[in-house]
Design a protein around this motif. Structure first.
Motif, PDB file in Angstrom:
ATOM      1  N   GLY A 173      10.863  18.263  22.526  1.00 44.74           N
ATOM      2  CA  GLY A 173      11.813  17.265  22.036  1.00 44.74           C
ATOM      3  C   GLY A 173      13.177  17.848  21.706  1.00 44.74           C
ATOM      4  N   ASP A 174      13.291  19.173  21.670  1.00 46.62           N
ATOM      5  CA  ASP A 174      14.572  19.826  21.385  1.00 46.62           C
ATOM      6  C   ASP A 174      15.482  19.780  22.618  1.00 46.62           C
ATOM      7  OD1 ASP A 174      13.732  20.511  18.832  1.00 46.62           O
ATOM      8  OD2 ASP A 174      12.987  22.482  19.452  1.00 46.62           O
TER       9      ASP A 174
ATOM     10  N   LYS B 281      16.051  19.009  17.493  1.00 41.74           N
ATOM     11  CA  LYS B 281      17.372  19.590  17.249  1.00 41.74           C
ATOM     12  C   LYS B 281      18.150  19.729  18.549  1.00 41.74           C
ATOM     13  CE  LYS B 281      15.328  24.253  17.235  1.00 41.74           C
ATOM     14  NZ  LYS B 281      13.915  23.828  17.293  1.00 41.74           N
ATOM     15  N   ASP B 282      19.471  19.686  18.403  1.00 47.47           N
ATOM     16  CA  ASP B 282      20.417  20.080  19.443  1.00 47.47           C
ATOM     17  C   ASP B 282      20.908  21.466  19.059  1.00 47.47           C
ATOM     18  OD1 ASP B 282      20.909  18.392  21.624  1.00 47.47           O
ATOM     19  OD2 ASP B 282      21.927  16.932  20.348  1.00 47.47           O
TER      20      ASP B 282
ATOM     21  N   SER C 221      12.716  24.556  12.489  1.00 47.28           N
ATOM     22  CA  SER C 221      12.009  23.303  12.234  1.00 47.28           C
ATOM     23  C   SER C 221      12.704  22.489  11.155  1.00 47.28           C
ATOM     24  CB  SER C 221      10.556  23.606  11.817  1.00 47.28           C
ATOM     25  OG  SER C 221       9.898  24.347  12.811  1.00 47.28           O
ATOM     26  N   PRO C 222      13.774  21.766  11.495  1.00 46.76           N
ATOM     27  CA  PRO C 222      14.404  20.891  10.501  1.00 46.76           C
ATOM     28  C   PRO C 222      13.510  19.708  10.171  1.00 46.76           C
ATOM     29  CG  PRO C 222      15.461  20.655  12.653  1.00 46.76           C
ATOM     30  CD  PRO C 222      14.480  21.761  12.786  1.00 46.76           C
ATOM     31  N   LEU C 223      13.409  19.388   8.879  1.00 43.42           N
ATOM     32  CA  LEU C 223      12.578  18.264   8.443  1.00 43.42           C
ATOM     33  C   LEU C 223      13.414  17.107   7.928  1.00 43.42           C
ATOM     34  CD1 LEU C 223       9.757  20.186   6.516  1.00 43.42           C
ATOM     35  CD2 LEU C 223       9.853  19.571   8.937  1.00 43.42           C
ATOM     36  N   LEU C 224      14.546  17.428   7.267  1.00 44.57           N
ATOM     37  CA  LEU C 224      15.435  16.406   6.733  1.00 44.57           C
ATOM     38  C   LEU C 224      16.875  16.840   6.972  1.00 44.57           C
ATOM     39  CD1 LEU C 224      13.760  15.792   3.230  1.00 44.57           C
ATOM     40  CD2 LEU C 224      13.622  14.258   5.216  1.00 44.57           C
TER      41      LEU C 224
ATOM     42  N   VAL D  79      24.754   7.814  19.490  1.00 44.56           N
ATOM     43  CA  VAL D  79      24.250   8.322  18.225  1.00 44.56           C
ATOM     44  C   VAL D  79      22.921   9.026  18.469  1.00 44.56           C
ATOM     45  CG1 VAL D  79      23.468   7.720  15.918  1.00 44.56           C
ATOM     46  CG2 VAL D  79      25.410   6.498  16.949  1.00 44.56           C
ATOM     47  N   SER D  80      22.824  10.287  18.073  1.00 45.91           N
ATOM     48  CA  SER D  80      21.621  11.071  18.304  1.00 45.91           C
ATOM     49  C   SER D  80      20.916  11.318  16.988  1.00 45.91           C
ATOM     50  CB  SER D  80      21.986  12.410  18.957  1.00 45.91           C
ATOM     51  OG  SER D  80      20.849  13.243  19.016  1.00 45.91           O
ATOM     52  N   SER D  81      19.582  11.262  17.029  1.00 44.63           N
ATOM     53  CA  SER D  81      18.797  11.562  15.837  1.00 44.63           C
ATOM     54  C   SER D  81      18.482  13.050  15.741  1.00 44.63           C
ATOM     55  CB  SER D  81      17.484  10.764  15.865  1.00 44.63           C
ATOM     56  OG  SER D  81      16.720  11.119  17.011  1.00 44.63           O
ATOM     57  N   ARG D  82      18.924  13.807  16.732  1.00 42.03           N
ATOM     58  CA  ARG D  82      18.661  15.240  16.709  1.00 42.03           C
ATOM     59  C   ARG D  82      19.622  15.943  15.748  1.00 42.03           C
ATOM     60  NH1 ARG D  82      18.565  13.901  22.220  1.00 42.03           N
ATOM     61  NH2 ARG D  82      20.629  14.854  22.539  1.00 42.03           N
ATOM     62  N   VAL D  83      19.158  17.041  15.162  1.00 41.35           N
ATOM     63  CA  VAL D  83      19.955  17.825  14.207  1.00 41.35           C
ATOM     64  C   VAL D  83      20.794  18.844  14.985  1.00 41.35           C
ATOM     65  CG1 VAL D  83      19.860  19.462  12.289  1.00 41.35           C
ATOM     66  CG2 VAL D  83      18.249  17.544  12.390  1.00 41.35           C
TER      67      VAL D  83
END
Length: 871
Positions: A286-287, A252-253, A438-441, A353-357
């Motif tokens: 990874g955050d 996540k961001d 903890s975002p999953l989707l 483009v970021s894959s982080r939420v």
């Protein structure tokens, strides 16, 4: 970590009355809980005594039934009906703090006060319904046990049925005990569980000699192996529980936006720093993260970007938090725009483009006081700037603008939560962060074919977090055999798509399969999906109304929610609880959940529900207003009319035997004293003094007034009794003078006149038998220029007033009887008006406005004839 929980507190406040039994029963079918609370008191004394039945409900619950029964017990057995006096209060407390160990929650208080005659047993039964939410991997049901004394027959019985299986269930300790509550018994099978609690009097006294005062809390979770979740279909309605397990956590961001204005000085800033230190330490490597602090100025820890949560960066961030000092004003708009800039940088090189939420966690303890202070402008700016980021608002303490945070969260795919000022505030902050850590989707779309399903609740969700659950409910079109369900979302690496076909014919009635060993009354609960759909839809309509400013849209949403509430017998923000004691000549319909000898009731106020147009009707009644019906046995009198004055001032009159109310406004003058009520036969007089208020913009020529003092007088047994109610105290004079401050609870009885003050809420005044008034105290912590502290006056029982009663509130009945005859002939030409009761910032009550030209005709006399004094 202390979880948010579903809370029910029941208290029987009594005066030497014996509580003979106290039963709480909850049936949970696939997360949907139906709870009933039943308790009885017995007056063994030779005099009349008052019993008060109080229930603190979770704000998400809808009351669906309330019954009072009264029986006169005789020696040697035998039961006969008995009459009694009843008052009901239903107040909504937006920010009521209730300390229960480490828990404090937003609640609604339901209160019933009943005069219990000698030798009479009075029983109360309340039912409510709610959908339990899953947080941090478990559901939680909490039942507050507070009977006020030791009870011979006290039981708790909770039955849970989950079709996919129950993975675990546990009963938390009472108070500080280390084990489950004494005498609790838990049975569990694959899909069912039953929890029973029946402490003896001795076991209760071991906990407290004054009776139980504790929370009975059950936590459990379900098995859900199918990634598509659990889809249940019953009689044309479906519910979809989506909570996949075992998915990898998506980085996540996260931007932490922290209010450090002067109001945060002290424990608030200390607890915030304590929570932030722990939260920063829990970030995954990874955050990415950043910290913004704001008062009248905005400071960003790392300029222009989020940084990876390495050990070094976390240590530096913790040091930054440690040095925070609180001072200055509150610039909410600038802080939000700064957070958006970090997540959506303007430079093209940063637009990778970021894959982080992207998440924004925004904490404040006050309202916007500098810079842009308009809520609508702040909302518009945030909507444009935040983009795909989800915003989660934390309102720290009573003074925070919770409404603005709720709207901000709704506009930007998040939720808002209250953080209560107490010793566990840091734990509350950490607990909320854990829910979204903890975002999953992301970008979850649950789809159902249009030609198969309709009236579907929200099915597009920005995020799915570990330990939570997404719920969708809807209706299935007739003739559909296989309901096609699809899901699309984005996980750590790629877009995920799933499809499933649900056999509707197979699913029909499946809610009871596997449940026969732990549930009774299956017919009663078999329609849970039907009611769950209505419950969920009403809640979403309420949220949609909050999130729109368009009047026509608000009216449409209100109408839909009201119709559903009436159809399913729910007490919601759009309806009121009205319990009516049947007339002797009218047949009584006995509710299926009890066997009353006498069922009684009156209208409630939430906070002044008898001002509302929409009344809660039975499941079999129509939502349309009833036309007047002739009564062969009696003629309506003034005793059929419900009368009140509150607001600008607003006079509200319920038409005799109707579900309609009229309201009108009198343009009074500041410092005028108006004769509200005068009964020459009983010697009762009620006067009110007007307080001038600022005019609205654009209509400066129209005066605005409120009542700031009420004077009530009545002949006592040995001289006149005068009660003077002001904004800070209630004075009772006659054979001396006593004063009750409004910020405490207290009661005075003098020569048959009883005055009771209920701690900042209201004052009950009973002058003689059959004459009871309620005065509401309206105060604001942060009033707008239009809002002023004032009093509201309600006639809750006017049966003892004579037919010759005069005054602004006393004369109306005669004219109302004439007006009722022609009411429907001119109704179509009038308009409905949203009342401005000031216990809440916005009051959803409705009434039919009497045009100014008709007001004097309604009053019968000019305004000046009701003015008795000029101060």
């Amino acid at each position: 970590t202390h979880l948010p929980f579903y809370f029910l507190c029941v208290c029987l406040c009594h005066s030497n009355l014996k509580v003979t039994d106290y039963h709480v029963r909850s049936t949970v079918v696939s997360r949907y809980a139906v709870t009933t609370v039943q308790s009885s008191v017995w007056n063994q004394l030779p005099v009349v005594k008052e019993a008060a039945f109080e229930v603190d409900l979770p704000s998400s619950a809808f009351i669906s039934n309330f019954t009072i029964t009264s029986c006169l017990e005789r020696q040697g057995g035998g039961v006969t009906p008995s009459s009694f006096k009843l008052t009901i209060d239903f107040f909504h407390h937006n920010l009521v703090q209730l300390t229960l160990g480490a828990h404090q929650r937003e609640i609604e208080k339901f209160r019933v006060a009943v005069s219990v005659p000698s030798g009479t047993r009075m029983s109360f039964l309340l039912a409510y319904e709610e959908l339990l939410s899953r947080r941090l991997g478990r559901y939680e049901l909490s039942l507050g046990l507070r009977p006020g004394q030791l009870v011979q027959n006290l039981t708790v019985d909770v039955r849970i049925s989950e079709r996919t299986g129950i993975s675990f269930i546990k009963v938390l300790p009472l108070k500080t005990k280390t084990d489950a509550p004494v005498s609790s018994h838990v049975e569990k099978s694959a899909t069912c569980a039953r929890v029973q609690f029946s402490p003896t009097v001795k076991q209760q006294s071991n906990i407290s000699s004054k009776g139980l005062n504790a929370d009975f809390i059950i936590q459990y979770d379900v098995d859900l192996k199918d990634l598509m979740g659990d889809i249940q279909v019953y009689d044309g309605y479906f519910v979809h529980y989506f909570a996949p397990r075992g998915l990898p956590v998506v980085p996540k961001d996260v931007i932490f936006v922290i209010d450090i204005s002067g109001s945060m000085i002290g424990n608030k800033i200390k607890q915030t720093k304590q929570a932030m230190t722990t939260i920063l330490g829990d970030l995954r490597e990874g955050d990415h993260f950043n910290i913004i602090t704001f008062s009248d100025k905005v400071q960003t820890w790392k300029k222009g970007r989020t940084v990876r949560a390495t050990r070094q960066n976390v240590r530096e961030a913790q040091e930054f938090v440690r040095r925070i000092m609180a001072e200055g004003w509150t610039n909410i708009n600038a802080a939000l725009l700064s957070a958006a800039q970090l997540l959506n940088p303007s430079s093209s090189s940063s637009r990778l483009v970021s894959s982080r939420v992207p998440l924004v966690i925004f904490l404040t303890d006050g309202e916007a006081t500098i810079g842009v202070t308009s809520g609508d402008i702040i909302l518009n700016n945030a909507r444009k700037a935040l983009g795909s980021a989800s915003l989660f608002g934390l309102a720290f303490g009573d003074d925070a603008d919770l409404l603005l945070l709720k709207r901000l969260a709704l506009e930007n795919g998040g939720v808002a939560r209250m953080v209560y000022e107490d010793a566990d505030a840091a734990l509350q902050l950490k607990g909320f962060y854990d829910e979204v850590a903890s975002p999953l989707l992301s970008d979850i779309q649950l789809s159902y074919l249009d030609d198969q399903a309709f009236d579907v609740t929200r099915s597009l969700f920005p995020n799915y977090f570990q330990g939570s659950e997404l719920v969708v409910a809807g209706r299935v079109r007739p003739g559909v055999q296989d309901l096609k369900v699809s899901m699309s979302a984005t996980d750590l690496k790629e877009e995920v798509k799933l499809e499933n076909d649900v056999d509707v014919s197979h699913e029909k009635g499946s809610g009871s399969e596997g449940s026969l060993d732990c549930l009774e009354d299956l017919e009663r609960i078999s329609s849970f999906v039907h009611r769950l759909w209505a419950y969920f839809t009403i809640r979403e309509l309420s949220v949609a109304k909050l999130n729109t400013t368009d009047p026509s849209a608000q009216r449409l949403l209100t109408e839909k929610a009201t119709n559903l509430s009436l159809k399913y017998n729910f007490v919601t923000p759009f309806t009121s609880l009205v319990v009516v004691k049947p007339d002797a000549e009218e047949p009584t319909t006995t509710p299926p959940m009890a066997n009353p000898t006498t069922t009684a009731a009156t209208s409630t106020h939430k906070p002044a529900a008898f001002l509302r147009k929409h009344r809660l009707q039975s499941k079999h009644s129509q939502s349309a207003p009833n036309t007047p019906k002739p009564n062969k046995t009696s003629t309506p009198t003034s005793k059929c009319v419900s009368v009140a004055v509150d607001g600008d001032p607003h006079f509200v009159l319920q038409l005799p035997r109707q579900r309609q109310s009229l309201c009108f406004t009198v343009d009074g003058k500041a410092n005028d004293v108006l004769r509200l009520l005068e009964d020459p036969e009983k010697g009762i007089i009620v006067d009110g003094r007007l307080l001038g208020a600022p005019s609205k913009h654009g209509v400066e020529g129209r005066s605005r007034t409120y009542f700031d003092q009420l004077i009530l007088s009545s002949p006592g047994s040995s001289g006149e009794i005068t009660v003077t109610v002001s904004l800070d105290a209630v004075a009772v004079e006659g054979e001396g003078r006593d004063t009750l401050p409004i910020n405490q609870q207290g009661s005075i009885t003098r020569q048959g006149v009883t005055v009771t003050v209920d701690n900042h809420q209201g004052c009950w005044i009973e002058l003689v038998k059959g004459v009871r008034f309620l005065v509401l105290f309206h105060h604001y912590k942060h009033p707008s220029y239009l809002q002023m502290a004032h009093l509201g006056f309600y006639i809750t029982n006017g049966w003892g007033l004579s037919a010759s009663t005069q005054g602004l509130l006393g004369k109306q009945a005669d004219y109302l009887l004439q007006l009722t005859i022609t009411f429907y002939s001119w109704l179509a030409g009038q308009f409905q008006h949203m009342l401005k009761d000031s216990l809440q910032k916005r009051h959803p009550g409705k009434c039919w406005v009497v045009p100014k030209a008709e007001v004097e005709r309604l009053l019968g006399h000019p305004y000046d004839s009701y003015v008795v004094n000029h101060v």
